[in-house]
Scaffold this motif. Structure first.
Motif, mmCIF file in Angstrom:
data_model
loop_
_atom_site.group_PDB
_atom_site.id
_atom_site.type_symbol
_atom_site.label_atom_id
_atom_site.label_comp_id
_atom_site.label_asym_id
_atom_site.label_seq_id
_atom_site.Cartn_x
_atom_site.Cartn_y
_atom_site.Cartn_z
ATOM 1 N N VAL A 1 0.839 -1.189 0.000
ATOM 2 C CA VAL A 1 0.000 0.000 0.000
ATOM 3 C C VAL A 1 0.872 1.237 0.000
ATOM 4 O O VAL A 1 0.678 2.150 -0.785
ATOM 5 N N CYS A 2 1.873 1.245 0.873
ATOM 6 C CA CYS A 2 2.679 2.443 0.992
ATOM 7 C C CYS A 2 3.687 2.585 -0.144
ATOM 8 O O CYS A 2 3.986 3.682 -0.560
ATOM 9 N N LEU A 3 4.133 1.447 -0.685
ATOM 10 C CA LEU A 3 5.003 1.534 -1.856
ATOM 11 C C LEU A 3 4.209 2.093 -3.022
ATOM 12 O O LEU A 3 4.679 2.939 -3.768
ATOM 13 N N LYS B 1 -15.446 7.723 6.333
ATOM 14 C CA LYS B 1 -14.488 8.824 6.456
ATOM 15 C C LYS B 1 -13.160 8.271 6.944
ATOM 16 O O LYS B 1 -13.131 7.424 7.823
ATOM 17 N N ASP B 2 -12.077 8.775 6.380
ATOM 18 C CA ASP B 2 -10.770 8.235 6.772
ATOM 19 C C ASP B 2 -9.661 9.072 6.135
ATOM 20 O O ASP B 2 -9.896 9.849 5.214
ATOM 21 N N ALA B 3 -8.469 8.849 6.644
ATOM 22 C CA ALA B 3 -7.278 9.302 5.936
ATOM 23 C C ALA B 3 -7.026 8.287 4.834
ATOM 24 O O ALA B 3 -7.656 7.226 4.804
ATOM 25 N N CYS B 4 -6.121 8.580 3.928
ATOM 26 C CA CYS B 4 -5.834 7.612 2.854
ATOM 27 C C CYS B 4 -4.404 7.838 2.359
ATOM 28 O O CYS B 4 -3.667 8.655 2.916
ATOM 29 N N GLN B 5 -4.023 7.116 1.320
ATOM 30 C CA GLN B 5 -2.665 7.185 0.773
ATOM 31 C C GLN B 5 -2.270 8.633 0.470
ATOM 32 O O GLN B 5 -2.976 9.338 -0.234
ATOM 33 N N GLY B 6 -1.132 9.047 0.992
ATOM 34 C CA GLY B 6 -0.670 10.413 0.778
ATOM 35 C C GLY B 6 -0.922 11.301 1.995
ATOM 36 O O GLY B 6 -0.375 12.386 2.107
ATOM 37 N N ASP B 7 -1.785 10.832 2.902
ATOM 38 C CA ASP B 7 -2.007 11.577 4.152
ATOM 39 C C ASP B 7 -0.990 11.178 5.212
ATOM 40 O O ASP B 7 -0.851 11.847 6.239
ATOM 41 N N SER B 8 -0.287 10.077 4.972
ATOM 42 C CA SER B 8 0.676 9.559 5.942
ATOM 43 C C SER B 8 1.591 10.633 6.494
ATOM 44 O O SER B 8 2.012 11.529 5.775
ATOM 45 N N GLY B 9 1.905 10.479 7.771
ATOM 46 C CA GLY B 9 2.795 11.419 8.426
ATOM 47 C C GLY B 9 2.066 12.644 8.943
ATOM 48 O O GLY B 9 2.577 13.376 9.775
ATOM 49 N N PRO C 1 -10.761 0.841 10.944
ATOM 50 C CA PRO C 1 -10.387 2.229 11.241
ATOM 51 C C PRO C 1 -9.048 2.626 10.626
ATOM 52 O O PRO C 1 -8.235 1.778 10.266
ATOM 53 N N GLY C 2 -8.805 3.921 10.519
ATOM 54 C CA GLY C 2 -7.484 4.419 10.188
ATOM 55 C C GLY C 2 -6.585 4.163 11.396
ATOM 56 O O GLY C 2 -7.031 4.287 12.538
ATOM 57 N N VAL C 3 -5.345 3.784 11.145
ATOM 58 C CA VAL C 3 -4.426 3.511 12.252
ATOM 59 C C VAL C 3 -3.349 4.604 12.283
ATOM 60 O O VAL C 3 -2.766 4.948 11.246
ATOM 61 N N ALA D 1 7.664 7.470 10.359
ATOM 62 C CA ALA D 1 8.948 6.861 9.978
ATOM 63 C C ALA D 1 8.883 6.363 8.540
ATOM 64 O O ALA D 1 9.826 6.555 7.768
ATOM 65 N N HIS D 2 7.755 5.757 8.161
ATOM 66 C CA HIS D 2 7.706 5.152 6.812
ATOM 67 C C HIS D 2 7.756 6.196 5.703
ATOM 68 O O HIS D 2 8.000 5.853 4.553
ATOM 69 N N CYS D 3 7.550 7.474 6.060
ATOM 70 C CA CYS D 3 7.687 8.559 5.079
ATOM 71 C C CYS D 3 9.159 8.890 4.829
ATOM 72 O O CYS D 3 9.499 9.516 3.830
ATOM 73 N N ILE E 1 -0.415 10.336 14.348
ATOM 74 C CA ILE E 1 0.307 10.546 13.091
ATOM 75 C C ILE E 1 -0.249 9.519 12.105
ATOM 76 O O ILE E 1 -0.243 8.315 12.414
ATOM 77 N N VAL E 2 -0.736 9.962 10.962
ATOM 78 C CA VAL E 2 -1.322 9.031 9.985
ATOM 79 C C VAL E 2 -0.295 7.946 9.648
ATOM 80 O O VAL E 2 0.822 8.257 9.222
ATOM 81 N N SER E 3 -0.665 6.679 9.862
ATOM 82 C CA SER E 3 0.302 5.602 9.670
ATOM 83 C C SER E 3 -0.134 4.574 8.634
ATOM 84 O O SER E 3 0.531 4.384 7.626
ATOM 85 N N TRP E 4 -1.255 3.885 8.871
ATOM 86 C CA TRP E 4 -1.671 2.857 7.904
ATOM 87 C C TRP E 4 -3.133 2.521 8.059
ATOM 88 O O TRP E 4 -3.837 3.055 8.920
ATOM 89 N N GLY E 5 -3.598 1.608 7.226
ATOM 90 C CA GLY E 5 -4.976 1.126 7.267
ATOM 91 C C GLY E 5 -5.140 0.127 6.145
ATOM 92 O O GLY E 5 -4.363 0.136 5.194
ATOM 93 N N TYR E 6 -6.094 -0.782 6.276
ATOM 94 C CA TYR E 6 -6.436 -1.649 5.151
ATOM 95 C C TYR E 6 -7.405 -0.849 4.302
ATOM 96 O O TYR E 6 -8.458 -0.430 4.791
ATOM 97 N N ALA E 7 -7.054 -0.619 3.063
ATOM 98 C CA ALA E 7 -7.836 0.235 2.176
ATOM 99 C C ALA E 7 -8.078 1.578 2.878
ATOM 100 O O ALA E 7 -7.278 1.977 3.729
ATOM 101 N N CYS E 8 -9.115 2.278 2.545
ATOM 102 C CA CYS E 8 -9.425 3.549 3.197
ATOM 103 C C CYS E 8 -10.938 3.645 3.385
ATOM 104 O O CYS E 8 -11.688 3.305 2.470
ATOM 105 N N ALA E 9 -11.353 4.100 4.546
ATOM 106 C CA ALA E 9 -12.774 4.266 4.854
ATOM 107 C C ALA E 9 -13.557 2.967 4.644
ATOM 108 O O ALA E 9 -14.699 2.988 4.211
HETATM 109 N N1 ARG Z 1 0.406 4.249 4.436
HETATM 110 C C1 ARG Z 1 -0.355 5.331 3.893
HETATM 111 C C2 ARG Z 1 0.558 6.397 3.299
HETATM 112 O O1 ARG Z 1 1.749 6.159 3.153
HETATM 113 C C3 ARG Z 1 -1.359 5.925 4.858
HETATM 114 C C4 ARG Z 1 -2.604 5.179 4.845
HETATM 115 C C5 ARG Z 1 -3.636 5.664 5.804
HETATM 116 N N2 ARG Z 1 -4.752 4.825 5.531
HETATM 117 C C6 ARG Z 1 -5.920 4.850 6.146
HETATM 118 N N3 ARG Z 1 -6.846 4.038 5.729
HETATM 119 N N4 ARG Z 1 -6.128 5.661 7.154
HETATM 120 O O2 ARG Z 1 0.114 7.431 2.821
#
Ligand code: ARG
Length: 262
Positions: free
Chosen positions: A9-11, A209-217, A242-244, A75-77, A229-237
């Motif tokens: 997902v993050c790659l 509602k959720d954060a998604c790819q690109g919101d990380s950090g 939940p967003g993790v 960190a993953h950013c 700090i936006v970190s990860w999630g399975y898919a979005c919303a």
């Molecule tokens: N790993 C993602 C990123 O690099 C953040 C994903 C957040 N996802 C979510 N469903 N809240 O941007």
């Protein structure tokens, strides 16, 4: 397995966001956009929000300004990034213009960060120059306690607006309100993650509602306090996923120590 999914997902994000400036709508895999289910907002409403970008101005992650020369992010950013290739845009509602762009002097991420479990997903950037507070640039406080489940928080960013087939290209900062779910509840049968949620994490959930790819950090805030700090999630919303976020109260000591020693 979970680590692999997160990694993919993050790659995918890293690739999708490399060179997105001026991207056309032609390629459906070139995703750029916003938080899922959010609304346009302004930097003045979230003056601690910053955009991490490449020299060419591609946004790749969010971050939060905590003092005159320190940005907190995930960190993953930062893994694999060269200091000389990371820039921070502050004070702009648009990630691609306005405000100020500052170079980075130093970066660090938590030595216990695991790309497999996503534990301790926190890092900091030291800015090459000091930035003063203005109406559009402001430092955010670090949480000292994890807010209880049910507390309303706000997540902001320039990340993707949906998980699949996002082709809209808003440059405007997005915000969405989500409710805090503590890590134990997040790991319980009420939600679908199970034991992959750890105590350095805090979740936040709201239907559709959720954060998604690109919101990380980027910031999960309650008022002027950074709680996640936006970190990860399975898919979005996704339903019951939940967003993790990295739990700022838990990681506060590391952040303060890194802020002082770098
Ligand atoms: N790993 C993602 C990123 O690099 C953040 C994903 C957040 N996802 C979510 N469903 N809240 O941007």
């Amino acid at each position: 397995m979970q680590g692999l999914v997160v990694l993919l997902v993050c790659l995918a994000v890293g690739t999708a966001f490399a060179g997105t400036v001026g991207v056309s709508n032609a390629d459906p895999f070139e995703r750029e956009g916003r938080i899922v289910g959010g609304v346009d907002t302004t930097i003045r409403a979230h003056p601690y929000q910053v955009s991490l970008q490449t020299k060419s101005g591609s946004h790749f992650c969010g971050g939060s300004l905590i003092n005159e020369d320190t940005v907190v992010t995930a960190a993953h950013c930062l893994v694999g990034r060269k200091i000389s290739k990371v820039f921070v845009r502050l004070g702009s509602t648009l990630y691609n213009e306005g405000g100020v762009v500052v170079a980075v002097r130093e970066l660090a991420y938590n030595e216990d960060y695991s790309s497999k479990t996503m534990e301790y997903d926190v890092g900091i950037l030291k800015l090459a120059e000091k930035v003063q507070e203005t109406e559009d640039i402001r430092y955010i406080e670090l949480a000292t306690e994890t807010p209880p489940t049910g507390t309303t928080a706000v997540v902001t960013g320039w990340g993707s607006k949906c998980y699949f087939w996002c082709m809209t290209l808003p440059k405007t900062l997005q915000e969405v309100s989500v409710d805090i779910v503590d890590w134990k509840t997040c790991a319980s049968d009420e939600y679908k993650y199970g034991e992959i949620i750890y105590d350095s994490m805090v979740c936040a959930y709201e239907k559709n509602k959720d954060a998604c790819q690109g919101d990380s950090g980027g910031p999960l805030a309650v008022g002027n306090t950074l709680v996640g700090i936006v970190s990860w999630g399975y898919a979005c919303a996704s339903h019951l996923l939940p967003g993790v976020y990295s739990d700022v109260a838990v990681l506060r000591k590391w952040i303060l120590n890194a802020t002082e020693t770098l």
